[in-house]
Design a protein around this motif. Structure first.
Motif, PDB file in Angstrom:
ATOM      1  N   GLU A  28      33.043  52.890  -6.654  1.00 15.63           N
ATOM      2  CA  GLU A  28      33.011  53.689  -5.432  1.00 15.63           C
ATOM      3  C   GLU A  28      32.558  55.099  -5.768  1.00 15.63           C
ATOM      4  O   GLU A  28      32.839  55.604  -6.846  1.00 15.63           O
ATOM      5  CB  GLU A  28      34.392  53.732  -4.781  1.00 15.63           C
ATOM      6  CG  GLU A  28      34.848  52.407  -4.242  1.00 15.63           C
ATOM      7  CD  GLU A  28      36.172  52.483  -3.524  1.00 15.63           C
ATOM      8  OE1 GLU A  28      36.387  51.676  -2.620  1.00 15.63           O
ATOM      9  OE2 GLU A  28      37.005  53.346  -3.877  1.00 15.63           O
ATOM     10  N   GLU A  79      32.002  59.016  -3.649  1.00 14.65           N
ATOM     11  CA  GLU A  79      32.072  59.806  -2.419  1.00 14.65           C
ATOM     12  C   GLU A  79      30.744  60.518  -2.220  1.00 14.65           C
ATOM     13  O   GLU A  79      30.198  61.098  -3.166  1.00 14.65           O
ATOM     14  CB  GLU A  79      33.206  60.829  -2.508  1.00 14.65           C
ATOM     15  CG  GLU A  79      33.413  61.582  -1.223  1.00 14.65           C
ATOM     16  CD  GLU A  79      34.589  62.524  -1.262  1.00 14.65           C
ATOM     17  OE1 GLU A  79      34.459  63.636  -0.706  1.00 14.65           O
ATOM     18  OE2 GLU A  79      35.630  62.165  -1.840  1.00 14.65           O
ATOM     19  N   VAL A  93      28.006  62.730   0.784  1.00 16.95           N
ATOM     20  CA  VAL A  93      27.804  63.461   2.029  1.00 16.95           C
ATOM     21  C   VAL A  93      26.521  62.934   2.649  1.00 16.95           C
ATOM     22  O   VAL A  93      25.497  62.805   1.968  1.00 16.95           O
ATOM     23  CB  VAL A  93      27.702  64.982   1.776  1.00 16.95           C
ATOM     24  CG1 VAL A  93      27.370  65.725   3.056  1.00 16.95           C
ATOM     25  CG2 VAL A  93      28.989  65.502   1.155  1.00 16.95           C
ATOM     26  N   ARG A 127      31.408  62.881   5.409  1.00 18.06           N
ATOM     27  CA  ARG A 127      31.751  62.395   4.074  1.00 18.06           C
ATOM     28  C   ARG A 127      32.118  60.919   4.154  1.00 18.06           C
ATOM     29  O   ARG A 127      32.889  60.507   5.009  1.00 18.06           O
ATOM     30  CB  ARG A 127      32.911  63.214   3.499  1.00 18.06           C
ATOM     31  CG  ARG A 127      32.502  64.642   3.224  1.00 18.06           C
ATOM     32  CD  ARG A 127      33.625  65.538   2.737  1.00 18.06           C
ATOM     33  NE  ARG A 127      34.594  64.862   1.903  1.00 18.06           N
ATOM     34  CZ  ARG A 127      35.912  65.072   2.008  1.00 18.06           C
ATOM     35  NH1 ARG A 127      36.398  65.900   2.901  1.00 18.06           N
ATOM     36  NH2 ARG A 127      36.738  64.430   1.203  1.00 18.06           N
ATOM     37  N   LEU A 128      31.567  60.143   3.228  1.00 20.17           N
ATOM     38  CA  LEU A 128      31.809  58.706   3.188  1.00 20.17           C
ATOM     39  C   LEU A 128      32.204  58.288   1.777  1.00 20.17           C
ATOM     40  O   LEU A 128      31.771  58.903   0.800  1.00 20.17           O
ATOM     41  CB  LEU A 128      30.541  57.931   3.563  1.00 20.17           C
ATOM     42  CG  LEU A 128      29.918  58.181   4.924  1.00 20.17           C
ATOM     43  CD1 LEU A 128      28.588  57.445   5.021  1.00 20.17           C
ATOM     44  CD2 LEU A 128      30.867  57.739   6.020  1.00 20.17           C
ATOM     45  N   LEU A 129      32.994  57.236   1.701  1.00 18.96           N
ATOM     46  CA  LEU A 129      33.258  56.583   0.435  1.00 18.96           C
ATOM     47  C   LEU A 129      32.427  55.311   0.439  1.00 18.96           C
ATOM     48  O   LEU A 129      32.580  54.453   1.316  1.00 18.96           O
ATOM     49  CB  LEU A 129      34.742  56.262   0.274  1.00 18.96           C
ATOM     50  CG  LEU A 129      35.140  55.781  -1.112  1.00 18.96           C
ATOM     51  CD1 LEU A 129      34.900  56.875  -2.151  1.00 18.96           C
ATOM     52  CD2 LEU A 129      36.593  55.371  -1.130  1.00 18.96           C
ATOM     53  N   ARG A 155      31.136  51.901  -1.377  1.00 23.55           N
ATOM     54  CA  ARG A 155      31.451  50.912  -2.419  1.00 23.55           C
ATOM     55  C   ARG A 155      30.159  50.198  -2.805  1.00 23.55           C
ATOM     56  O   ARG A 155      29.399  49.756  -1.939  1.00 23.55           O
ATOM     57  CB  ARG A 155      32.474  49.902  -1.906  1.00 23.55           C
ATOM     58  CG  ARG A 155      32.955  48.964  -3.021  1.00 23.55           C
ATOM     59  CD  ARG A 155      34.027  48.042  -2.542  1.00 23.55           C
ATOM     60  NE  ARG A 155      33.406  47.055  -1.654  1.00 23.55           N
ATOM     61  CZ  ARG A 155      34.084  46.227  -0.876  1.00 23.55           C
ATOM     62  NH1 ARG A 155      35.391  46.287  -0.835  1.00 23.55           N
ATOM     63  NH2 ARG A 155      33.455  45.354  -0.122  1.00 23.55           N
ATOM     64  N   ARG A 189      33.200  53.582   4.133  1.00 25.79           N
ATOM     65  CA  ARG A 189      34.290  54.008   5.000  1.00 25.79           C
ATOM     66  C   ARG A 189      34.343  55.534   4.989  1.00 25.79           C
ATOM     67  O   ARG A 189      33.962  56.166   3.998  1.00 25.79           O
ATOM     68  CB  ARG A 189      35.619  53.403   4.586  1.00 25.79           C
ATOM     69  CG  ARG A 189      36.143  53.773   3.259  1.00 25.79           C
ATOM     70  CD  ARG A 189      37.448  53.020   2.958  1.00 25.79           C
ATOM     71  NE  ARG A 189      37.778  53.087   1.564  1.00 25.79           N
ATOM     72  CZ  ARG A 189      38.655  53.938   1.046  1.00 25.79           C
ATOM     73  NH1 ARG A 189      39.274  54.812   1.827  1.00 25.79           N
ATOM     74  NH2 ARG A 189      38.900  53.930  -0.234  1.00 25.79           N
ATOM     75  N   PRO A 190      34.776  56.106   6.114  1.00 22.70           N
ATOM     76  CA  PRO A 190      34.851  57.570   6.177  1.00 22.70           C
ATOM     77  C   PRO A 190      35.960  58.103   5.254  1.00 22.70           C
ATOM     78  O   PRO A 190      36.961  57.419   5.037  1.00 22.70           O
ATOM     79  CB  PRO A 190      35.166  57.864   7.645  1.00 22.70           C
ATOM     80  CG  PRO A 190      35.631  56.582   8.225  1.00 22.70           C
ATOM     81  CD  PRO A 190      35.150  55.475   7.363  1.00 22.70           C
ATOM     82  N   VAL A 191      35.749  59.286   4.727  1.00 24.77           N
ATOM     83  CA  VAL A 191      36.758  59.953   3.920  1.00 24.77           C
ATOM     84  C   VAL A 191      37.611  60.780   4.869  1.00 24.77           C
ATOM     85  O   VAL A 191      37.083  61.538   5.684  1.00 24.77           O
ATOM     86  CB  VAL A 191      36.108  60.865   2.850  1.00 24.77           C
ATOM     87  CG1 VAL A 191      37.150  61.676   2.117  1.00 24.77           C
ATOM     88  CG2 VAL A 191      35.288  60.031   1.892  1.00 24.77           C
ATOM     89  N   ASP A 192      38.914  60.621   4.761  1.00 31.90           N
ATOM     90  CA  ASP A 192      39.834  61.380   5.654  1.00 31.90           C
ATOM     91  C   ASP A 192      40.024  62.779   5.184  1.00 31.90           C
ATOM     92  O   ASP A 192      39.988  63.146   4.106  1.00 31.90           O
ATOM     93  CB  ASP A 192      41.185  60.661   5.737  1.00 31.90           C
ATOM     94  CG  ASP A 192      41.032  59.276   6.356  1.00 31.90           C
ATOM     95  OD1 ASP A 192      40.151  59.094   7.205  1.00 31.90           O
ATOM     96  OD2 ASP A 192      41.818  58.393   5.971  1.00 31.90           O
TER      97      ASP A 192
END
Length: 82
Positions: A8, A10, A12, A65-67, A69, A79-82
C-alpha cells in the motif's frame, strides 16, 4: 515514483478522468506520493474505488488523499485516507 510490486502507498490525486473501454469503466489516475515531484499514472478499474453512501462510484477529487493497494504492480483497491 513507480508503484510498488505489492503493498500500500498513500498518494495525493493530481487528476482523475473516467475511461470506458469496451463497456468496462476505468479511471485514469495521476497520483503523487507526498514529497515526490513527478506524478505516477495508472489506469484503475472503477470497481476498485469505494462506493458512496448512495451506491454510486465517484471520481476522487484533485488534492484528495488516497491509500492505494497494489498487487503485481497493478492498483487493485483504493480507499480515502481519513
Amino acid at each position: 515514483m513507480p508503484l510498488p510490486i505489492a503493498g500500500e502507498v498513500e498518494v495525493v490525486v493530481v487528476s482523475a478522468a473516467p475511461v470506458s473501454i469496451h463497456g468496462d469503466l476505468y479511471v485514469d489516475l495521476a497520483m503523487r506520493v507526498p514529497g515526490d515531484e513527478a506524478a505516477t499514472l495508472a489506469r484503475v478499474p472503477a470497481s476498485a474505488f469505494p462506493a458512496a453512501a448512495d451506491g454510486e462510484r465517484r471520481l476522487p477529487a484533485v488534492g484528495g488523499r488516497l491509500l492505494v493497494r497494489v498487487l503485481l504492480g497493478q492498483v487493485d483497491a483504493v480507499r480515502p485516507v481519513d
